[in-house]
Design a protein around this motif. Structure first.
Motif, PDB file in Angstrom:
ATOM      1  N   THR A 181     -49.126 -50.480  -3.778  1.00  0.00           N
ATOM      2  CA  THR A 181     -49.786 -50.802  -5.039  1.00  0.00           C
ATOM      3  C   THR A 181     -49.049 -52.026  -5.294  1.00  0.00           C
ATOM      4  O   THR A 181     -47.989 -52.309  -5.296  1.00  0.00           O
ATOM      5  CB  THR A 181     -49.631 -49.542  -6.294  1.00  0.00           C
ATOM      6  N   LEU A 182     -50.186 -53.076  -5.684  1.00  0.00           N
ATOM      7  CA  LEU A 182     -49.655 -54.741  -5.910  1.00  0.00           C
ATOM      8  C   LEU A 182     -49.959 -54.655  -7.462  1.00  0.00           C
ATOM      9  O   LEU A 182     -51.056 -54.585  -7.898  1.00  0.00           O
ATOM     10  CB  LEU A 182     -50.428 -55.470  -5.022  1.00  0.00           C
ATOM     11  N   GLU A 203     -52.998 -65.482 -14.133  1.00  0.00           N
ATOM     12  CA  GLU A 203     -53.992 -65.812 -13.283  1.00  0.00           C
ATOM     13  C   GLU A 203     -53.925 -64.797 -12.275  1.00  0.00           C
ATOM     14  O   GLU A 203     -53.284 -64.138 -11.685  1.00  0.00           O
ATOM     15  CB  GLU A 203     -53.737 -67.346 -12.837  1.00  0.00           C
ATOM     16  N   ASP A 204     -55.203 -64.607 -11.845  1.00  0.00           N
ATOM     17  CA  ASP A 204     -55.795 -63.759 -10.708  1.00  0.00           C
ATOM     18  C   ASP A 204     -55.091 -64.162  -9.386  1.00  0.00           C
ATOM     19  O   ASP A 204     -54.962 -65.393  -9.160  1.00  0.00           O
ATOM     20  CB  ASP A 204     -57.339 -63.735 -10.560  1.00  0.00           C
ATOM     21  N   GLU A 205     -55.022 -63.091  -8.610  1.00  0.00           N
ATOM     22  CA  GLU A 205     -54.340 -63.411  -7.059  1.00  0.00           C
ATOM     23  C   GLU A 205     -55.278 -62.699  -6.319  1.00  0.00           C
ATOM     24  O   GLU A 205     -56.017 -61.845  -6.644  1.00  0.00           O
ATOM     25  CB  GLU A 205     -53.101 -62.795  -6.980  1.00  0.00           C
ATOM     26  N   GLU A 217     -58.979 -58.706  -4.684  1.00  0.00           N
ATOM     27  CA  GLU A 217     -58.269 -59.578  -5.794  1.00  0.00           C
ATOM     28  C   GLU A 217     -57.306 -58.517  -6.679  1.00  0.00           C
ATOM     29  O   GLU A 217     -57.492 -57.455  -6.973  1.00  0.00           O
ATOM     30  CB  GLU A 217     -59.329 -60.049  -6.617  1.00  0.00           C
ATOM     31  N   ILE A 218     -56.419 -59.086  -7.129  1.00  0.00           N
ATOM     32  CA  ILE A 218     -55.474 -58.499  -7.978  1.00  0.00           C
ATOM     33  C   ILE A 218     -55.405 -59.172  -9.536  1.00  0.00           C
ATOM     34  O   ILE A 218     -55.111 -60.271  -9.510  1.00  0.00           O
ATOM     35  CB  ILE A 218     -53.833 -58.494  -7.476  1.00  0.00           C
ATOM     36  N   PRO A 219     -56.303 -58.677 -10.360  1.00  0.00           N
ATOM     37  CA  PRO A 219     -56.616 -59.447 -11.681  1.00  0.00           C
ATOM     38  C   PRO A 219     -55.115 -59.762 -12.453  1.00  0.00           C
ATOM     39  O   PRO A 219     -54.077 -58.959 -12.168  1.00  0.00           O
ATOM     40  CB  PRO A 219     -57.140 -58.431 -12.339  1.00  0.00           C
ATOM     41  N   GLY A 221     -52.359 -59.658 -14.999  1.00  0.00           N
ATOM     42  CA  GLY A 221     -52.093 -58.154 -15.787  1.00  0.00           C
ATOM     43  C   GLY A 221     -52.400 -57.208 -15.336  1.00  0.00           C
ATOM     44  O   GLY A 221     -52.449 -56.084 -16.079  1.00  0.00           O
ATOM     45  N   GLY A 222     -52.944 -57.001 -14.085  1.00  0.00           N
ATOM     46  CA  GLY A 222     -53.386 -55.509 -13.666  1.00  0.00           C
ATOM     47  C   GLY A 222     -52.846 -55.266 -12.073  1.00  0.00           C
ATOM     48  O   GLY A 222     -51.789 -55.803 -11.757  1.00  0.00           O
ATOM     49  N   ARG A 223     -53.605 -54.417 -11.525  1.00  0.00           N
ATOM     50  CA  ARG A 223     -52.986 -54.029 -10.328  1.00  0.00           C
ATOM     51  C   ARG A 223     -54.131 -53.558  -9.257  1.00  0.00           C
ATOM     52  O   ARG A 223     -55.182 -53.712  -9.707  1.00  0.00           O
ATOM     53  CB  ARG A 223     -52.248 -52.629 -10.332  1.00  0.00           C
ATOM     54  N   VAL A 224     -53.904 -53.473  -7.837  1.00  0.00           N
ATOM     55  CA  VAL A 224     -54.876 -53.039  -7.107  1.00  0.00           C
ATOM     56  C   VAL A 224     -54.033 -51.983  -6.242  1.00  0.00           C
ATOM     57  O   VAL A 224     -52.916 -52.175  -5.718  1.00  0.00           O
ATOM     58  CB  VAL A 224     -55.344 -54.447  -6.030  1.00  0.00           C
TER      59      VAL A 224
END
Length: 217
Positions: free
Chosen positions: A72-73, A79-81, A107-109, A111-114
């Motif tokens: 989990t990233l 900014e998006d990664e 993509e890892i938004p 403030g979010g996760r993937v």
């Protein structure tokens, strides 16, 4: 409290502390002895955190199908990664990334996760995984990110059993069962029967000369 009682309490505390220390030394760092599951690999670089990283192989030791990287990233930045790739240093294998839906980058938004691995999530498939990673080892995994750069850590290599069953790679497809005798034998068996049935009229035709011979006689 009297002096004798204080001395007794101190002695009991010392004995208890010694027993606990000896037990800990005997157990050591062996997770099986301690009955504690080791924590999955985790690290952070800048605003990126990687947690629960593992390399999961086929459930059966003899299976030669692919393995997968699960993790989990988290992106704590503004900014998006983009996860541009994953490499396993020391190996020549390729890791194929696939987003959860459709095609394109993973993509890892901000403030979010993937999540990599598991039903409905993005995936990172290692072709020839059995050659790249052996169960029980620690495999170096490097996540290549568009802004942060390389984020590496050592991931445990585990089979897709128990807790990891639902996160592991798909089992390799089984070869279809061969039917070598039934299909070819059917037409072969019917072929001689048809001419045999058809020879009866020819037999009658062959009898015509005999009739004619009798007439001349």
């Amino acid at each position: 409290m009297s002096r004798s009682l204080r001395h007794g309490a101190l002695a009991a505390t010392a004995i208890a502390f010694s027993i606990v220390s000896l037990s800990a030394c005997a157990a050591g760092n062996n997770a099986e002895t301690l009955k504690v599951r080791p924590d999955n690999a985790a690290t952070s670089v800048g605003t990126i955190k990687v947690q629960n990283a593992n390399v999961i192989t086929q459930a059966e030791p003899e299976a030669e199908g692919p393995a997968v990287v699960v993790a989990t990233l988290f992106n704590d930045g503004t900014e998006d990664e983009v996860l541009e790739g994953i490499t396993l240093p020391g190996t020549d294998v390729q890791v194929k990334l696939q987003p959860a839906k459709g095609k394109g980058p993973v993509e890892i938004p901000a403030g979010g996760r993937v999540v990599l691995g598991g039903k409905g999530n993005a995936s990172a498939v290692i072709e020839g995984g059995r050659e790249a990673a052996q169960d029980g080892n620690v495999q170096q995994v490097v996540f290549k990110l568009s802004r942060t750069g390389d984020v590496g850590l050592g991931a445990n290599v585990v089979p897709a059993t128990g807790y990891y069953k639902d996160f592991g790679p798909s089992a390799p497809p089984e070869a279809p069962a061969a039917t070598p005798s039934e299909t070819p034998e059917s037409p072969a068996a019917g072929t001689p029967e048809s001419p045999a049935a058809g020879t009866e009229p020819q037999g009658g035709a062959a009898g015509t000369p005999e009739t004619g011979t009798g007439t001349h006689g």
